[in-house]
Scaffold this motif. Sequence first.
Motif, PDB file in Angstrom:
ATOM      1  N   LYS A   2     -41.174 -36.514 -20.804  1.00 24.01           N
ATOM      2  CA  LYS A   2     -41.989 -37.410 -21.618  1.00 24.01           C
ATOM      3  C   LYS A   2     -41.309 -37.667 -22.964  1.00 24.01           C
ATOM      4  O   LYS A   2     -40.833 -36.739 -23.616  1.00 24.01           O
ATOM      5  N   LYS A   3     -41.274 -38.933 -23.374  1.00 18.98           N
ATOM      6  CA  LYS A   3     -40.656 -39.283 -24.653  1.00 18.98           C
ATOM      7  C   LYS A   3     -41.542 -38.850 -25.811  1.00 18.98           C
ATOM      8  O   LYS A   3     -42.760 -38.919 -25.741  1.00 18.98           O
ATOM      9  N   THR A   4     -40.899 -38.418 -26.876  1.00 19.47           N
ATOM     10  CA  THR A   4     -41.600 -38.002 -28.083  1.00 19.47           C
ATOM     11  C   THR A   4     -41.607 -39.156 -29.086  1.00 19.47           C
ATOM     12  O   THR A   4     -40.921 -40.161 -28.902  1.00 19.47           O
ATOM     13  N   ASN A   5     -42.364 -38.998 -30.168  1.00 18.60           N
ATOM     14  CA  ASN A   5     -42.355 -40.002 -31.236  1.00 18.60           C
ATOM     15  C   ASN A   5     -40.944 -40.213 -31.773  1.00 18.60           C
ATOM     16  O   ASN A   5     -40.553 -41.333 -32.091  1.00 18.60           O
ATOM     17  N   ALA A   6     -40.184 -39.133 -31.878  1.00 21.77           N
ATOM     18  CA  ALA A   6     -38.810 -39.223 -32.370  1.00 21.77           C
ATOM     19  C   ALA A   6     -37.962 -40.084 -31.431  1.00 21.77           C
ATOM     20  O   ALA A   6     -37.201 -40.948 -31.882  1.00 21.77           O
ATOM     21  N   ALA A   7     -38.088 -39.878 -30.131  1.00 24.87           N
ATOM     22  CA  ALA A   7     -37.330 -40.668 -29.151  1.00 24.87           C
ATOM     23  C   ALA A   7     -37.767 -42.135 -29.192  1.00 24.87           C
ATOM     24  O   ALA A   7     -36.927 -43.045 -29.128  1.00 24.87           O
ATOM     25  N   ARG A   8     -39.061 -42.366 -29.309  1.00 25.21           N
ATOM     26  CA  ARG A   8     -39.546 -43.754 -29.397  1.00 25.21           C
ATOM     27  C   ARG A   8     -39.016 -44.446 -30.653  1.00 25.21           C
ATOM     28  O   ARG A   8     -38.667 -45.622 -30.632  1.00 25.21           O
ATOM     29  N   PHE A   9     -38.939 -43.697 -31.762  1.00 26.32           N
ATOM     30  CA  PHE A   9     -38.366 -44.234 -33.002  1.00 26.32           C
ATOM     31  C   PHE A   9     -36.927 -44.690 -32.755  1.00 26.32           C
ATOM     32  O   PHE A   9     -36.538 -45.792 -33.139  1.00 26.32           O
ATOM     33  N   LEU A  10     -36.131 -43.826 -32.102  1.00 29.59           N
ATOM     34  CA  LEU A  10     -34.730 -44.169 -31.819  1.00 29.59           C
ATOM     35  C   LEU A  10     -34.637 -45.363 -30.873  1.00 29.59           C
ATOM     36  O   LEU A  10     -33.743 -46.193 -31.007  1.00 29.59           O
ATOM     37  N   ASP A  11     -35.563 -45.454 -29.924  1.00 27.31           N
ATOM     38  CA  ASP A  11     -35.584 -46.611 -29.021  1.00 27.31           C
ATOM     39  C   ASP A  11     -35.783 -47.909 -29.795  1.00 27.31           C
ATOM     40  O   ASP A  11     -35.136 -48.916 -29.513  1.00 27.31           O
ATOM     41  N   THR A  12     -36.670 -47.889 -30.791  1.00 28.46           N
ATOM     42  CA  THR A  12     -36.909 -49.108 -31.578  1.00 28.46           C
ATOM     43  C   THR A  12     -35.671 -49.495 -32.372  1.00 28.46           C
ATOM     44  O   THR A  12     -35.464 -50.671 -32.655  1.00 28.46           O
ATOM     45  N   LYS A  13     -34.847 -48.511 -32.722  1.00 30.61           N
ATOM     46  CA  LYS A  13     -33.612 -48.775 -33.476  1.00 30.61           C
ATOM     47  C   LYS A  13     -32.433 -49.086 -32.546  1.00 30.61           C
ATOM     48  O   LYS A  13     -31.331 -49.343 -33.023  1.00 30.61           O
ATOM     49  N   LYS A  14     -32.680 -49.009 -31.225  1.00 32.39           N
ATOM     50  CA  LYS A  14     -31.644 -49.262 -30.209  1.00 32.39           C
ATOM     51  C   LYS A  14     -30.429 -48.337 -30.388  1.00 32.39           C
ATOM     52  O   LYS A  14     -29.284 -48.745 -30.299  1.00 32.39           O
ATOM     53  N   VAL A  15     -30.737 -47.053 -30.640  1.00 33.45           N
ATOM     54  CA  VAL A  15     -29.714 -46.031 -30.853  1.00 33.45           C
ATOM     55  C   VAL A  15     -29.527 -45.246 -29.562  1.00 33.45           C
ATOM     56  O   VAL A  15     -30.495 -44.886 -28.894  1.00 33.45           O
ATOM     57  N   LYS A  16     -28.268 -44.956 -29.235  1.00 28.85           N
ATOM     58  CA  LYS A  16     -27.961 -44.157 -28.049  1.00 28.85           C
ATOM     59  C   LYS A  16     -28.173 -42.677 -28.381  1.00 28.85           C
ATOM     60  O   LYS A  16     -27.713 -42.188 -29.413  1.00 28.85           O
ATOM     61  N   TYR A  17     -28.880 -41.990 -27.487  1.00 30.01           N
ATOM     62  CA  TYR A  17     -29.148 -40.563 -27.652  1.00 30.01           C
ATOM     63  C   TYR A  17     -29.472 -39.988 -26.282  1.00 30.01           C
ATOM     64  O   TYR A  17     -29.720 -40.721 -25.327  1.00 30.01           O
ATOM     65  N   ASP A  18     -29.474 -38.675 -26.196  1.00 28.83           N
ATOM     66  CA  ASP A  18     -29.913 -37.986 -24.983  1.00 28.83           C
ATOM     67  C   ASP A  18     -30.980 -36.974 -25.362  1.00 28.83           C
ATOM     68  O   ASP A  18     -30.862 -36.292 -26.379  1.00 28.83           O
TER      69      ASP A  18
END
Length: 157
Positions: A2-18
């Motif tokens: 499940k995605k966290t708020n932190a992961a959703r934040f990075l998604d909005t910024k279109k940043v690559k992460y794992d």
Amino acid sequence: MKKTNAARFLDTKKVKYDLVEYDVDEADLSAVHVAETLGQNVEQVFKTLVLRGNANGIFVAIIPGNAELNLKKAAKVSGNKNAEMVAMKELLPLTGYIRGACSPFGMKKNYPLFIHDSCLNYDFIFVSAGKRGMQIQIDPKDLISCANARVCDLINV
């Protein structure tokens, strides 16, 4: 996973992460233990610390897991004369996160962020994903740019 708020934040910024999961030990929430559990260099597993400065209020310091924050350096770079860690009971109301799961991304407010300059020695670092048992693996340059973090010296030598 499940995605966290932190992961959703990075998604909005279109940043690559794992997102990287690990087994939590409630008796040891330290970044050193997280690094050991992940089989990673502790100097690449960064911890997120929330502080209060005497002049400018709340700010965030992100430092290597095996390092000790230098409060005088943190105060100076944040424009304060002195600073102290916030009380644990204040962490959730201020950030939306609990101890052992405080992410530099997706906090309740956009507090000033300062990250230790050693992060630039690595192609990737780990920071909390905002949930115990989950880390974000990210290029430190992406963290700096999307979180508007200032790179500086924050630790005791």
